[in-house]
Enzyme design. Sequence first.
Site, PDB file in Angstrom:
ATOM      1  N   VAL A   1       8.819  -5.121   8.579  1.00  0.00           N
ATOM      2  CA  VAL A   1       7.767  -5.013   7.564  1.00  0.00           C
ATOM      3  C   VAL A   1       8.026  -3.846   6.613  1.00  0.00           C
ATOM      4  CG1 VAL A   1       6.316  -3.553   9.058  1.00  0.00           C
ATOM      5  CG2 VAL A   1       5.230  -4.952   7.285  1.00  0.00           C
ATOM      6  N   LYS A   2       8.796  -2.868   7.079  1.00  0.00           N
ATOM      7  CA  LYS A   2       9.020  -1.651   6.298  1.00  0.00           C
ATOM      8  C   LYS A   2       9.829  -1.895   5.028  1.00  0.00           C
ATOM      9  CE  LYS A   2       7.116   1.387   9.038  1.00  0.00           C
ATOM     10  NZ  LYS A   2       6.351   2.521   8.585  1.00  0.00           N
TER      11      LYS A   2
END
Lengths: 90, 315
Positions: free
Chosen positions: B50-51
């Site tokens: 997700v980063k």
Amino acid sequence: MDTIVRIPAALRTLTGGADEVTAAGATVGDVIEDLDKRHPGLKDRLLDEKGVRRFINIYVGEEDVRFTGGLATELKAGDQLSIIPAIAGG
Amino acid sequence: MSGWLRARRIESVVEAVGDTPLLRLRNVTKRASDVPVYAKLEFENPGGSVKDRAALRMIQDAQKDGRLTRDKILIDSTSGNTGVAYSLFGAALGIKVRLVMPSNVSKARKDIARAFGTEIVYSDPLEGSDGAIRLAKKIVDEDPGRYFYPDQYANPSNPLAHYHGTGPEILRDLGDRITHFVAGLGTSGTMMGTARRLKEHHRAIRCVAVEPDSALHGLEGLKHMASSLVPPIYDPRAHDEVFPVSTEDGWDMADRVAREEGLHVGHSSGANLFAAVRIAEELQAEGKPGCVVGIVCDRGDRYFSPLRWEKKYVW
């Protein structure tokens, strides 16, 4: 025999902010029992009914106690114990 | 199924970020058969987590307004996934990257960051992620002109990536059906940005923030806010509820979704899905309708070492 125990930031509320404390005992298990007498609540954070919690590593010097006999690991004079979370967090 | 329409021929790896699938969980949700639970599979991003969303947006916004120029080194503190993302985009866009991380970050992620040519600076494992933040700040303070310091904990581009990406994608894919959104708090960027977008929807969507239940925990990537440096981007009013999850419950759910759903996820995702399934079960028990979305932050293979597989490892 007193052993120096290095405390991670996440547990320092239980040691009055100290990053190093001392505790006495012939084995890692004994030292944790004594730690809990001096800083109540520590044992519960480190151990569950099966031994050292899965996400916590306890080191004697450079050795993870998981591979040296666990809580029965014997301590020698001058040994330093480090409590290191298995992960970094954040 | 807008995913079918997504163009798969792309010109740059940055175009592979976002538009991740929503997968309905079928087996770990047996006690909530009428309340669908969807996992948003953020490991489909090119850096595997997700980063990627926040890292890319922070880099692009800084390039636009001149904070990041070619002569600067990108430096930040990260427990891993953000570092992988910076490293990947750094390599693709020609930006030098230097990362500060606690030395007890999993070996797999150190190796991944290094594979992209990133330099790693280690901070004291006993000081956790806050120690890495302090060391990164110190390095920057000593020579501020040399670095671009995105500071993921304080950078508004981090939540904005989710306000413009994660939130609209969920609304597009589920429309009016979603009733609950579940995400863990690390930098809090995912929750802050996504919740803000979901709150603009005409019907109320309950946003649930997952947090480790104690200061010393094994849910890598998540923060126990009460005992941590609180990220400047964090606003507790953005979500409706905090859901504490124990390390054991998070780890067990990660194991369960691997065996029962074919989904091998990291521990923070295990915690998110534990909370999502529990919420669905409660709705089912009360006879209420619902539809829960939980964030799957990354894959479980990032965590194989040193936790389980390696007997000896270097700090």
